[in-house]
Design an enzyme around this catalytic site. Structure first.
Site, short mmCIF file in Angstrom:
data_model
loop_
_atom_site.label_atom_id
_atom_site.label_comp_id
_atom_site.label_asym_id
_atom_site.label_seq_id
_atom_site.Cartn_x
_atom_site.Cartn_y
_atom_site.Cartn_z
N GLY A 250 3.39 7.71 2.67
CA GLY A 250 4.75 7.23 2.96
C GLY A 250 4.22 5.74 2.27
O GLY A 250 2.99 5.69 1.49
N VAL B 224 3.45 1.39 2.88
CA VAL B 224 2.73 -0.07 3.65
C VAL B 224 3.59 -0.82 2.79
O VAL B 224 3.31 -1.61 2.22
CB VAL B 224 2.05 0.01 4.09
CG1 VAL B 224 1.83 -0.99 5.38
CG2 VAL B 224 1.24 0.82 4.95
N GLY C 155 0.85 -0.77 -0.33
CA GLY C 155 0.20 -0.21 -0.56
C GLY C 155 0.67 1.10 0.21
O GLY C 155 1.67 1.12 0.44
N ASP D 60 -11.10 10.60 11.72
CA ASP D 60 -10.67 9.94 9.99
C ASP D 60 -11.21 9.28 10.03
O ASP D 60 -10.20 7.73 9.50
CB ASP D 60 -8.98 10.21 9.84
CG ASP D 60 -8.30 10.31 8.29
OD1 ASP D 60 -9.85 10.71 7.15
OD2 ASP D 60 -7.67 10.12 7.74
N LYS E 37 4.46 -0.34 8.00
CA LYS E 37 3.99 1.51 7.85
C LYS E 37 6.21 2.55 7.75
O LYS E 37 5.60 2.97 9.20
CB LYS E 37 2.66 1.88 8.48
CG LYS E 37 3.10 3.21 8.23
CD LYS E 37 1.12 3.72 9.20
CE LYS E 37 1.21 5.38 8.85
NZ LYS E 37 -0.25 6.01 9.90
#
Length: 659
Positions: free
Chosen positions: A353, A355, A348, A466, A369
Site C-alpha cells: 500500500g 505510507v 512511499g 525480511d 502505513k
C-alpha cells in the site's frame, strides 16, 4: 581510564564517537564487558553498558544536572559539558595541574573518581557513580520504584501490584508490576504525584520542550496511551512536557533531594479514591453504612440489566482488537492528520500500500502505513505486525504508536523517520555521499543491536524474515531502526528452526535454506544481515549486481576480492576519504561469515556484534557464500524469477503458486 583533558564524545554530525571501556580483568587491559557512553535519546544522559545491556544510567539532563546525580559544578566534580542544539556532544574533566585526578571504569562496571594526595603519594577515592543497589538499571522491573531507605527496597507504584508475587516475596523484582485496575480513559483518570525521583527511562515517550506543567497534564489526559508525565527541566521553575507510554522502567527515589524532579502517574479515579485513610472510613457511624447498603441494593438491581447490555456491545466491538494491546486511532483522526491522504504527504509506496506523513497533536509527526485492499499483507500479517511491535522496545526498532481498524481500512501509525530508509541513501548517487564511513559503521552496529534484541534479549524470540536496506529506517540523527514485521515469526524458548510451505521475503536477501526448502531460523536473518552489511560497505545492491570481470553477484564478488586480499576494492568510491581500513576489513569479513552457504557455519548475533565491535580480534575465515555461482552472460541483466516478484521485489512461493 579517563584522564583530565580526555573527552567522551557523541557527535553524529562529524561521526566522532569516543567512550570508555573497562579492562577485561585487573591484570589484562584488553577491552572488558563494560563501556560508558553519551546517549542522546530524547534527552542527554550517560549510560554504562554491560556488553549490550544497560547497567547504569545517570538519568536525563534536566538543565542543571543529570537527574540521578549531583548538581554541577560542585567541590568534587567540575566536568565541562558541550551541547550542540540541545544534544550533549562531549564531556571532559578540565586539566588542573594542582589537582591530579583520574576516572576508572572498573571491571565490575563501577565508575570511580580518584584524587592524588601528593604528600602521601596515594590515590584517594573521591566519588563513585553507583553508590547503592538502586543504581542498578531496572532493579525493580517495569512499573516499580526503588527506595533505598526502605527495608524492602523495591515497591510497586500505587495502583500496581507485583506481576509474579512469589518471585517478589523472594526479593526477585525483575518481573516488575502490573496495574491492579485498567485505566478508564473515557470516564475519567487522574494523576498521582511521585516526588523526588530519577525519571524512568525514555523507552516510549513524547517530548515538548516549551509546554507548561498544566498544559502537559491536559495533553496527557487527552491521550489514552499516556501513562505518566513530568517537566523534563528544573530550570525556569520547571518547563517542558515529557510523557511516557508503555512501561515505566528504572525509577528510583531520592528522599529530600531538592535538585531532582517529580512525576505524575496516571491512575483510575477509583485507585486515587482508595488512598483515603482507612481510619477515616471506619469513623462512619453504623447508620450511615446501613443507609448506604439500602441505597446500593436499590441501585444494583437497576444497573445490572443496563450494564449487561452495555458490556455485550463493548465486547462485540472490542473482540477483534483485544489482542492488539495498542492505542486505536479513529479513521477521521488519521484523515485529518494526513490532510485526507494528500499527494504532498505521500512518502512511499509498495506492494502493501502507501505510507503518508502526518501530524498529531500529542505524537507530533507520524508515518501512516495504509494497507491497500489488494495488498498481499492481509489481516493475519497486519495483526502479526501490530502484536509483535507492541511487545518490543528497543532504540533500534521502529516505534509503533497505534493502529486504525475501521471497515476495510487497516493502518499502522509509526513514529516519523525524517531520513526515510537506508536504501534511499546507500544506492542513490547523490545521497550516498552524505553517509561517511563512521556513519555507515554506526548504522551497521545499530542494526546488529536491534537484531540481537530480537533474537536474544527481548521477551519474545523474533525471526524477522525480511531484513533488507529498505526496511531499515533512519531517524533525524541517522540512527537505524528495523521496521516492517508483517512476516516476522515468534520462536519458542527452545525452538531453533521452523519450516513453511509459503516462502515470503525479498529476493537477494533470503538464505539458501529458506528460499529453496522453506527453512528459517535466526541463521536466515543472519544471512540477510550479511547482505545488508556488504551493501552498506559497497553501495551496491546484491540483486542485479554486475561486474565487467565476471558474472557473480555481489556476494560472489566480495568473496573473490576477499580471497585475493583485495577487499578494499569493495568499498563505495565516495568513502575513500573517510574509511578506517581495520573497520572495513572487519565488516567485509563479518558480512561474508554471515552469508556462508550452510546455516551452521554462520555466527549468532551475540558473536557477530562482538566481532564487529572488537578492534584487533582474530576472526574465522569465511567459507564460500550461498548462491556462489556464475550467471550466464545472456541473462545477467534480466530479472530472475520475475513471475514470482511483486512490485516491491518481494517473493512468495506457496507450493509453486505465485502470491
Amino acid at each position: 581510564m579517563w584522564l583530565p583533558g580526555m573527552k567522551i564524545v557523541h557527535d553524529i554530525d562529524s561521526g566522532d564517537h569516543k567512550y570508555i571501556t573497562s579492562w577485561r580483568n585487573p591484570n589484562d587491559p584488553a577491552p572488558g564487558d563494560f563501556s560508558m557512553r553519551i546517549e542522546n535519546e530524547g534527552l542527554p544522559e550517560v549510560v554504562i553498558w554491560r556488553e549490550k545491556m544497560k547497567w547504569f544510567r545517570t538519568g536525563k539532563w534536566n538543565g542543571l544536572c543529570f537527574s540521578g546525580g549531583p548538581r554541577f559544578p560542585n567541590p568534587i566534580l567540575k566536568p565541562e559539558l558541550v551541547f550542540k542544539q540541545e544534544r550533549l556532544i562531549s564531556i571532559s574533566e578540565i586539566f588542573d595541574s594542582s589537582n591530579l585526578v583520574r576516572f576508572t571504569l572498573e571491571t565490575s562496571g563501577t565508575l570511580r573518581r580518584y584524587t592524588m594526595n601528593v604528600r602521601r603519594n596515594k590515590w584517594n577515592l573521591a566519588f563513585t557513580a553507583q553508590v547503592d543497589p538502586c543504581d542498578e538499571y531496572g532493579q525493580c522491573g517495569p512499573n516499580g520504584i526503588c527506595r533505598i531507605d526502605k527495608a524492602v527496597r523495591c515497591e510497586c507504584f500505587k495502583g500496581f501490584a507485583p506481576k509474579f508475587q512469589e518471585d517478589w516475596d523472594r526479593q526477585d523484582w525483575s518481573g516488575g508490576c502490573v496495574r491492579i485496575r485498567p485505566l478508564n480513559c473515557e470516564n475519567g483518570d487522574s494523576f498521582l504525584e511521585v516526588r523526588g525521583v530519577k525519571h524512568p527511562d525514555m523507552l516510549q515517550y513524547w517530548l515538548n520542550k516549551s509546554m507548561s506543567l498544566k498544559e502537559c497534564h491536559d495533553e496527557c489526559l487527552r491521550n489514552c496511551s499516556c501513562v505518566a508525565y513530568a517537566n523534563p527541566y528544573i530550570t525556569n521553575g520547571g518547563s517542558g512536557c515529557l510523557m511516557w507510554f508503555g512501561e515505566l522502567v528504572d525509577t528510583r527515589e531520592y528522599p529530600g533531594a531538592d535538585s531532582l524532579q517529580n512525576m505524575y502517574i496516571r491512575l483510575p479515579e477509583s485507585e486515587l479514591d482508595s488512598s483515603i485513610d482507612l481510619e477515616e472510613k471506619n469513623k462512619k457511624r453504623p447508620i450511615e453504612l446501613i443507609l448506604i447498603s439500602i441505597a446500593s441494593g436499590v441501585l444494583v438491581s437497576g444497573l445490572i440489566n443496563g450494564s449487561i447490555l452495555l458490556m455485550t456491545k463493548r465486547k462485540r466491538r472490542g473482540r477483534s482488537n483485544e489482542d492488539l494491546e495498542l492505542p486505536l486511532f479513529k479513521f477521521a483522526t488519521i484523515v485529518a492528520a494526513t490532510n485526507n491522504f494528500s499527494m504532498e504527504n505521500l512518502i512511499g509506496e509498495g506492494g502493501f500500500g502507501s505510507v503518508y506523513r502526518g501530524r498529531l497533536l500529542a505524537e507530533g509527526e507520524i508515518a501512516v502505513k495504509r494497507l491497500s485492499r489488494t495488498s498481499g499483507q492481509g489481516l493475519e500479517e497486519f495483526k502479526n505486525e501490530v502484536i509483535l511491535i507492541a511487545k518490543l522496545q528497543h532504540r533500534n526498532l521502529v516505534r509503533l504508536l497505534g493502529c486504525c481498524i475501521e471497515g476495510e481500512e487497516r493502518m499502522l501509525i509509526y513514529e516519523y523517520m525524517h531520513n526515510k530508509s537506508l536504501d534511499y541513501f546507500v544506492f542513490d548517487q547523490n545521497q550516498r555521499t552524505i553517509l561517511t564511513w563512521p556513519m555507515r559503521f554506526n548504522i551497521i552496529m545499530g542494526i546488529a543491536r536491534g537484531l540481537l534484541y530480537l533474537h536474544h534479549d527481548s521477551r519474545l524470540k523474533i525471526i524477522h524474515r525480511d531484513l533488507k536496506t529498505s526496511n531499515i529506517l533512519l531517524d533525524g540523527n541517522l540512527n537505524p531502526k528495523i521496521s516492517d514485521f508483517g512476516i516476522a515469526r515468534i520462536f519458542g524458548e527452545e525452538q531453533s528452526i521452523a519450516r513453511t510451505k509459503r516462502v515470503v521475503g525479498t529476493y537477494g536477501y533470503m538464505s539458501p535454506e529458506y528460499a529453496i526448502d522453506g527453512k528459517f531460523s535466526v541463521k536466515s536473518d543472519i544471512f540477510s544481515m550479511g547482505v545488508v552489511i556488504l551493501e552498506i560497505v559497497s553501495g551496491k545492491k546484491n540483486r542485479g549486481f554486475n561486474h565487467h570481470d565476471h558474472y557473480h553477484g555481489l556476494l560472489g564478488h566480495a568473496w573473490l576480492l576477499w580471497k585475493e586480499n583485495r577487499f578494499l576494492e569493495l568499498i563505495d568510491e565516495c568513502l575513500n576519504d573517510t574509511f578506517i581500513e581495520s573497520q572495513v576489513k572487519r565488516c567485509v569479513q563479518v558480512g561474508l561469515l554471515c552469508v556462508q552457504k550452510f546455516a551452521e557455519d554462520r555466527p549468532i548475533m551475540s558473536s557477530l556484534l562482538l566481532m564487529l565491535g572488537t578492534d584487533g580480534a582474530i576472526l574465522p575465515e569465511p567459507k564460500e557464500p550461498g548462491f556462489f555461482m556464475e550467471r550466464s552472460s545472456s541473462i545477467v541483466r534480466s530479472t530472475t524469477s520475475t513471475s514470482m516478484m511483486s512490485q516491491n521485489e518481494s517473493m512468495t512461493i506457496t507450493d509453486l503458486e505465485a502470491r
